[in-house]
Design a protein around this motif. Structure first.
Motif, PDB file in Angstrom:
ATOM      1  N   THR A 130      -9.052  -8.019   5.501  1.00  0.00           N
ATOM      2  CA  THR A 130      -7.766  -7.746   4.878  1.00  0.00           C
ATOM      3  C   THR A 130      -7.054  -6.645   5.627  1.00  0.00           C
ATOM      4  O   THR A 130      -7.627  -5.610   5.900  1.00  0.00           O
ATOM      5  N   ILE A 131      -5.816  -6.849   5.977  1.00  0.00           N
ATOM      6  CA  ILE A 131      -5.007  -5.842   6.637  1.00  0.00           C
ATOM      7  C   ILE A 131      -4.143  -5.168   5.595  1.00  0.00           C
ATOM      8  O   ILE A 131      -3.607  -5.815   4.703  1.00  0.00           O
ATOM      9  N   ILE A 132      -3.963  -3.845   5.701  1.00  0.00           N
ATOM     10  CA  ILE A 132      -3.351  -3.119   4.599  1.00  0.00           C
ATOM     11  C   ILE A 132      -1.864  -2.886   4.804  1.00  0.00           C
ATOM     12  O   ILE A 132      -1.328  -1.863   4.413  1.00  0.00           O
ATOM     13  N   PHE A 133      -1.193  -3.824   5.451  1.00  0.00           N
ATOM     14  CA  PHE A 133       0.238  -3.696   5.609  1.00  0.00           C
ATOM     15  C   PHE A 133       0.925  -4.434   4.470  1.00  0.00           C
ATOM     16  O   PHE A 133       0.572  -5.556   4.140  1.00  0.00           O
ATOM     17  N   ASN A 134       1.945  -3.830   3.901  1.00  0.00           N
ATOM     18  CA  ASN A 134       2.774  -4.459   2.895  1.00  0.00           C
ATOM     19  C   ASN A 134       4.219  -4.116   3.180  1.00  0.00           C
ATOM     20  O   ASN A 134       4.520  -3.071   3.737  1.00  0.00           O
ATOM     21  N   VAL A 135       5.117  -5.009   2.794  1.00  0.00           N
ATOM     22  CA  VAL A 135       6.529  -4.740   3.004  1.00  0.00           C
ATOM     23  C   VAL A 135       6.946  -3.566   2.132  1.00  0.00           C
ATOM     24  O   VAL A 135       6.649  -3.522   0.954  1.00  0.00           O
ATOM     25  N   GLY A 156       8.356  -8.735   8.886  1.00  0.00           N
ATOM     26  CA  GLY A 156       7.258  -7.918   9.386  1.00  0.00           C
ATOM     27  C   GLY A 156       6.657  -7.059   8.292  1.00  0.00           C
ATOM     28  O   GLY A 156       7.117  -7.039   7.161  1.00  0.00           O
ATOM     29  N   MET A 157       5.623  -6.361   8.649  1.00  0.00           N
ATOM     30  CA  MET A 157       4.895  -5.559   7.685  1.00  0.00           C
ATOM     31  C   MET A 157       4.853  -4.107   8.149  1.00  0.00           C
ATOM     32  O   MET A 157       4.775  -3.833   9.336  1.00  0.00           O
ATOM     33  N   VAL A 158       4.920  -3.179   7.213  1.00  0.00           N
ATOM     34  CA  VAL A 158       4.766  -1.770   7.532  1.00  0.00           C
ATOM     35  C   VAL A 158       3.656  -1.191   6.669  1.00  0.00           C
ATOM     36  O   VAL A 158       3.259  -1.776   5.661  1.00  0.00           O
ATOM     37  N   TRP A 159       3.171  -0.040   7.072  1.00  0.00           N
ATOM     38  CA  TRP A 159       2.029   0.565   6.400  1.00  0.00           C
ATOM     39  C   TRP A 159       2.343   0.835   4.933  1.00  0.00           C
ATOM     40  O   TRP A 159       3.380   1.384   4.589  1.00  0.00           O
ATOM     41  N   ASN A 160       1.421   0.450   4.065  1.00  0.00           N
ATOM     42  CA  ASN A 160       1.563   0.687   2.634  1.00  0.00           C
ATOM     43  C   ASN A 160       0.971   2.049   2.298  1.00  0.00           C
ATOM     44  O   ASN A 160      -0.231   2.259   2.415  1.00  0.00           O
ATOM     45  N   GLU A 161       1.812   2.991   1.896  1.00  0.00           N
ATOM     46  CA  GLU A 161       1.358   4.357   1.657  1.00  0.00           C
ATOM     47  C   GLU A 161       0.450   4.483   0.439  1.00  0.00           C
ATOM     48  O   GLU A 161      -0.105   5.563   0.185  1.00  0.00           O
ATOM     49  N   ASP A 162       0.286   3.416  -0.318  1.00  0.00           N
ATOM     50  CA  ASP A 162      -0.614   3.416  -1.469  1.00  0.00           C
ATOM     51  C   ASP A 162      -1.905   2.651  -1.181  1.00  0.00           C
ATOM     52  O   ASP A 162      -2.614   2.240  -2.104  1.00  0.00           O
ATOM     53  N   SER A 163      -2.220   2.473   0.080  1.00  0.00           N
ATOM     54  CA  SER A 163      -3.430   1.742   0.450  1.00  0.00           C
ATOM     55  C   SER A 163      -4.684   2.428  -0.087  1.00  0.00           C
ATOM     56  O   SER A 163      -4.758   3.651  -0.161  1.00  0.00           O
ATOM     57  N   THR A 164      -5.664   1.628  -0.458  1.00  0.00           N
ATOM     58  CA  THR A 164      -6.936   2.135  -0.956  1.00  0.00           C
ATOM     59  C   THR A 164      -8.075   1.496  -0.177  1.00  0.00           C
ATOM     60  O   THR A 164      -7.863   0.579   0.631  1.00  0.00           O
ATOM     61  N   SER A 165      -9.281   1.928  -0.466  1.00  0.00           N
ATOM     62  CA  SER A 165     -10.434   1.370   0.235  1.00  0.00           C
ATOM     63  C   SER A 165     -10.665  -0.094  -0.112  1.00  0.00           C
ATOM     64  O   SER A 165     -11.413  -0.790   0.583  1.00  0.00           O
ATOM     65  N   ASN A 166     -10.025  -0.589  -1.175  1.00  0.00           N
ATOM     66  CA  ASN A 166     -10.117  -2.020  -1.488  1.00  0.00           C
ATOM     67  C   ASN A 166      -9.519  -2.870  -0.384  1.00  0.00           C
ATOM     68  O   ASN A 166      -9.812  -4.068  -0.291  1.00  0.00           O
ATOM     69  N   ASN A 167      -8.673  -2.267   0.441  1.00  0.00           N
ATOM     70  CA  ASN A 167      -8.043  -3.002   1.528  1.00  0.00           C
ATOM     71  C   ASN A 167      -8.885  -3.037   2.797  1.00  0.00           C
ATOM     72  O   ASN A 167      -8.488  -3.649   3.780  1.00  0.00           O
ATOM     73  N   LEU A 168     -10.021  -2.353   2.780  1.00  0.00           N
ATOM     74  CA  LEU A 168     -10.899  -2.330   3.942  1.00  0.00           C
ATOM     75  C   LEU A 168     -11.869  -3.504   3.912  1.00  0.00           C
ATOM     76  O   LEU A 168     -12.211  -4.010   2.836  1.00  0.00           O
ATOM     77  N   ASN A 169     -12.313  -3.917   5.083  1.00  0.00           N
ATOM     78  CA  ASN A 169     -13.368  -4.926   5.084  1.00  0.00           C
ATOM     79  C   ASN A 169     -14.671  -4.293   4.595  1.00  0.00           C
ATOM     80  O   ASN A 169     -14.793  -3.071   4.473  1.00  0.00           O
ATOM     81  N   ARG A 170     -15.645  -5.124   4.287  1.00  0.00           N
ATOM     82  CA  ARG A 170     -16.860  -4.630   3.639  1.00  0.00           C
ATOM     83  C   ARG A 170     -17.587  -3.615   4.496  1.00  0.00           C
ATOM     84  O   ARG A 170     -18.128  -2.624   3.990  1.00  0.00           O
ATOM     85  N   ARG A 171     -17.638  -3.841   5.785  1.00  0.00           N
ATOM     86  CA  ARG A 171     -18.326  -2.896   6.676  1.00  0.00           C
ATOM     87  C   ARG A 171     -17.704  -1.519   6.579  1.00  0.00           C
ATOM     88  O   ARG A 171     -18.408  -0.505   6.450  1.00  0.00           O
ATOM     89  N   LEU A 172     -16.372  -1.435   6.620  1.00  0.00           N
ATOM     90  CA  LEU A 172     -15.714  -0.141   6.566  1.00  0.00           C
ATOM     91  C   LEU A 172     -15.751   0.456   5.161  1.00  0.00           C
ATOM     92  O   LEU A 172     -15.786   1.680   5.017  1.00  0.00           O
TER      93      LEU A 172
END
Length: 379
Positions: free
Chosen positions: A41-46, A64-80
């Motif tokens: 999952t990539i954590i970019f949102n409009v 296009g997509m820009v960085w979502n300033e409310d990103s959380t660890s739920n947006n990371l892949n399992r390894r990360l």
């Protein structure tokens, strides 16, 4: 980011060293694993802030997509996610966070004032605790960091991210009054994308300590003012730190100063990194990695201290986003953007929130524009 991946390799097999220091068979195994994780999952949102809605009508980039300033660890892949959680619980630096989380989301101005008033951007000075021996007087510059550097009007911070390739930003970067680069990031051969000028180079302590970086021989480090940082334990004083640094770089620092006495070279006071970490944690709902912030985040704060305006390139990724860690290497790992050792994703959230530029500039150029601390007043 080099620090992030070097530490991760030592402590977690799932995160890879960004300097390609592993045995070739290990690199092959890790790269194979990365290919299996491409469906992440990539954590970019409009962006949807009211002040920026008018930009969304621009058909050249509104898909296009820009960085979502409310990103959380739920947006990371399992390894990360696992890496982030492991570092949060490991607590190698004995972090004893006693601050309070901000239940109400601070405004951009409020965040800027928190950074201005609480993060002390300072270098070690002769006479500081444990830096009183006569030999230190020979090596530590007479003028402190903020006296010697600036004030500058416009400054550029150039991240080493692979996404700066094919950006054609070189001339724009060089047009600034001062340019900050990180660790061993070169300019030769990449001038059209990253520019030619280097005013300040911020390196982490392993660059001095580890022979593969060739710190004393590589002419890349001879240009501009040098700064080195090394993480201390969270509550350590300077005496405790100098006895037990992360990398015992102090003698290498002295050797370099002896061989290059006319080049300014500063040691960052380690209290800065944890003052900055506190603010990132206070403004993040979840527990972040209990490791120091990245070189990128500290470089940004440094330039905001000595510059009236700072343009930061590809710290927050643009439309060119890639898993390529550095523009000068062929190594790929999503951790270089999202973070593993450093709380990098949460740092990007904070920088996005204090950005004074547009989402279009982030998407097209990977550029964030930040005000200098001297340009605004706080309550």
């Amino acid at each position: 980011m080099e620090k992030e991946l070097s530490k991760s390799k030592i402590q977690f097999q799932g995160t890879i060293n960004s300097k390609n220091l592993l045995h070739p068979s290990e690199i092959t195994r890790h790269l194979s694993r990365i290919q299996q994780l491409k469906a992440t999952t990539i954590i970019f949102n409009v962006a949807s802030k009211p002040t920026k809605k008018k930009l969304l009508h621009n058909k050249q980039w509104n898909s296009g997509m820009v960085w979502n300033e409310d990103s959380t660890s739920n947006n990371l892949n399992r390894r990360l996610q696992n890496s982030k959680n492991n570092y949060a619980s490991m607590n190698r630096y004995a972090v004893n966070f006693t601050g309070k989380r901000n239940l109400k989301k601070l405004s951009s101005k409020e965040l800027l004032c928190e950074l201005k008033q609480r993060v002390q951007v300072a270098s070690i000075e002769f006479g500081d605790e444990s830096f009183t021996a006569p030999d230190w007087q020979k090596y530590i510059p007479n003028k402190n960091l903020t006296q010697a550097l600036g004030p500058f009007n416009t400054c550029a911070v150039v991240a080493s991210a692979g996404s700066i390739l094919r950006s054609r930003l070189g001339d724009e970067i060089d047009a600034h009054d001062a340019v900050l680069r990180f660790n061993g990031a070169p300019t030769i051969g990449f001038e059209s994308d990253v520019g030619r000028r280097t005013t300040i180079r911020l390196v982490n302590s392993q660059v001095l300590f580890r022979p593969e970086f060739k710190f004393h021989d590589n002419t890349l480090y001879r240009t501009g003012t040098l700064l080195v940082w090394d993480p201390s334990p969270y509550s350590a004083n300077l005496t405790e730190w100098i006895k037990h640094p992360d990398y015992n770089f102090f003698e290498y620092y002295k050797k370099y100063r002896q061989n290059n006495p006319d080049q300014l070279f500063y040691i960052i006071n380690p209290k800065m990194e944890w003052q900055l970490w506190d603010i990132v944690q206070e403004n993040t709902a979840e527990n972040i990695q209990r490791n120091p912030p990245s070189s990128g985040m500290m470089g940004i704060l440094l330039m905001m201290t000595i510059c009236n305006q700072t343009d930061v390139y590809e710290f927050i990724p643009s439309r060119r986003k890639t898993d390529l860690c550095h523009y000068y290497e062929r190594f790929q790992d999503q951790a270089c953007t999202m973070g593993a050792y450093h709380p990098l994703m949460f740092e990007k959230n904070l920088v996005k929130r204090i950005n004074q530029g547009s989402d279009e500039e982030i998407y097209m150029q990977g550029k964030v524009t930040l005000p200098g601390f001297r340009t605004f007043q706080c309550p």
